[in-house]
Design a protein around this motif. Structure first.
Motif, PDB file in Angstrom:
ATOM      1  N   SER A 176       0.845  -1.199   0.000  1.00  0.00           N
ATOM      2  CA  SER A 176       0.000   0.000   0.000  1.00  0.00           C
ATOM      3  C   SER A 176       0.878   1.245   0.000  1.00  0.00           C
ATOM      4  O   SER A 176       1.936   1.280   0.636  1.00  0.00           O
ATOM      5  CB  SER A 176      -0.908   0.007   1.235  1.00  0.00           C
ATOM      6  N   GLY A 294       0.742  -4.898   2.813  1.00  0.00           N
ATOM      7  CA  GLY A 294      -0.640  -5.156   3.193  1.00  0.00           C
ATOM      8  C   GLY A 294      -1.483  -3.900   3.171  1.00  0.00           C
ATOM      9  O   GLY A 294      -1.077  -2.848   2.676  1.00  0.00           O
ATOM     10  N   GLN A 295      -2.665  -4.023   3.744  1.00  0.00           N
ATOM     11  CA  GLN A 295      -3.601  -2.906   3.777  1.00  0.00           C
ATOM     12  C   GLN A 295      -3.491  -2.081   5.058  1.00  0.00           C
ATOM     13  O   GLN A 295      -3.890  -0.923   5.097  1.00  0.00           O
ATOM     14  CB  GLN A 295      -5.034  -3.432   3.642  1.00  0.00           C
ATOM     15  N   HIS A 296      -2.982  -2.698   6.115  1.00  0.00           N
ATOM     16  CA  HIS A 296      -2.922  -2.013   7.404  1.00  0.00           C
ATOM     17  C   HIS A 296      -1.515  -2.157   7.993  1.00  0.00           C
ATOM     18  O   HIS A 296      -1.017  -3.269   8.148  1.00  0.00           O
ATOM     19  CB  HIS A 296      -3.952  -2.590   8.374  1.00  0.00           C
TER      20      HIS A 296
END
Length: 318
Positions: A176, A294-296
Motif C-alpha cells: 500500500s 498489506g492494507q494495514h
C-alpha cells in the motif's frame, strides 16, 4: 485475562519429578507470607479463609514441602517458604512485565520498526519525522535501511521492512502506498556556471547541459519523472553521470561536472559550491510517499505514518 488458570509446569524427568503450579497460588502465598495471618491475607485477596487455606495446603502438597509453620498464636515462614517468597515475587513481577510489554507492543509503544529509505527519498524531511516520533515513542527502536528503489519494493513484499519512504510512482503487488507530500522541482547547478546568477531558468534551455541523476534502479520514480519532464520540454536529457546517493550527486554538481534536478526540499542541505534556481517551464512534480506491506500497517508503523503526515503538515508542504 486468565490469571487464575495460568500454570507453571515442569514435566517428569528421569527422577520422576513433576510440578504443576498456578500463578494464582503464588499470589495467594505471597499474600499470606507478607501478612503472616491467614484471615488478613484472605481479606486482602478477596477470598473466604477456608478456600484460601486450602489453596496454600494444595501448593505445599504439590511442592512436597512445608512453607509455613502454623500455631494458634502465629504463622511463620519456613526456610523453604522464605526462598519461595523471594522467587515468587520475582516471577510475578516478571509475569506482569511480560503482560504489560505485550500490551504496549500491541499499542505500538514497544518493539522495533524497520524503515526503508530510498536514495532520493525524504531529503531533509526524514530527520524531522524521526525526531518527532522519538519524542513520543522513545522505546520503539528505529532501524533505517538504505536500499535502492527496486530492492525496497521486494523487501516490503517479503516483510523485511515495516514501511518505507519512497518516491512515487511506486507500485508493487501487496504494497500500500499513500502520498506524504508533493513538491516542485528545483535546478541545482555549480556556483561557477554561466547561468548561476539567473533567478529563473527554463527547462527547455538546458537541452545541451550534462545531467547528473540517480540511476533508475535507485530511484525509478524520480528518474522517470525527470526524464519525462525533459521530453515534455523538447529534449532527452544527456545523462553524463549517475550516482546512488544525494551527497554524491550534489558533490559532482559542485565540482562542475553537470547539473541536476531535485525536489525543492533538497535546498535545505545548502551544499557548498552549488546554487539552486527556480525551474521554469517544467511540468512534473516530485512526490514523496510512504509504503507498507498489506492494507494495514503494524501499530508502531501506523504511529510513524501519522507522525510523518503531521511533520509534513507542520512544514507547510502541499
Amino acid at each position: 485475562m486468565g490469571s487464575n488458570t495460568t500454570n507453571i509446569s515442569f514435566e517428569a524427568d528421569q527422577d520422576g519429578y513433576r510440578l504443576d503450579m498456578e500463578f494464582r497460588q503464588l499470589q495467594l502465598f505471597v499474600a499470606v507470607a507478607e501478612e503472616l495471618h491467614f484471615g488478613r491475607a484472605a481479606t486482602r485477596v478477596g477470598m473466604a479463609q477456608p478456600p484460601f487455606s486450602q489453596q496454600i495446603r494444595k501448593l505445599e502438597a504439590e511442592l512436597g514441602v512445608e512453607l509455613l509453620t502454623r500455631t494458634s498464636r502465629r504463622v511463620a515462614l519456613t526456610s523453604a517458604g522464605s526462598r519461595l517468597l523471594n522467587d515468587a515475587r520475582e516471577l510475578l513481577a516478571r509475569r506482569t512485565d511480560v503482560l504489560l510489554n505485550v500490551q504496549r507492543t500491541a499499542r505500538g509503544e514497544l518493539g522495533t520498526l524497520r524503515i526503508g529509505v530510498g536514495a532520493s527519498s525524504a531529503f531533509g524531511l526524514l530527520p524531522g519525522i524521526v525526531l518527532r516520533f522519538r519524542s513520543r515513542f522513545a522505546e520503539v527502536t528505529l532501524r533505517l535501511d538504505d536500499r535502492e528503489g527496486l530492492d525496497l519494493g521486494a523487501a516490503l513484499q517479503a516483510g523485511e521492512l515495516d514501511l518505507a519512504l519512497v518516491r512515487a510512482p511506486f507500485r508493487y503487488e501487496g504494497v500500500s502506498v499513500e502520498r506524504l507530500l508533493r513538491e516542485r522541482f528545483t535546478l541545482a547547478l555549480p556556483t561557477r556556471h554561466p547561468r548561476a546568477r539567473e533567478k529563473i531558468i527554463t527547462l527547455s534551455s538546458l537541452a545541451s547541459e550534462p545531467f547528473i541523476l540517480f540511476p533508475r534502479n535507485s530511484a525509478p520514480g524520480l528518474h522517470d519523472t525527470i526524464t519525462r519532464m525533459c521530453v515534455d520540454a523538447g529534449f532527452s536529457p544527456r545523462i553524463l553521470l549517475e550516482a546512488g546517493s544525494w551527497s554524491s550527486v550534489i558533490g559532482m554538481v559542485a565540482a562542475g561536472l553537470g547539473i541536476t534536478l531535485a525536489p525543492k526540499s533538497a535546498r535545505e542541505f545548502r551544499p557548498k559550491g552549488v546554487v539552486f534556481r527556480e525551474l521554469g517551464g517544467a511540468s512534473g512534480w516530485a512526490e514523496l510517499a510512504i509504503a507498507f506491506p498489506g492494507q494495514h500497517p503494524s501499530p508502531a508503523a501506523a504511529h510513524f505514518r501519522a507522525v510523518a503526515h503531521e511533520t509534513v503538515a507542520r512544514r507547510g508542504h502541499s
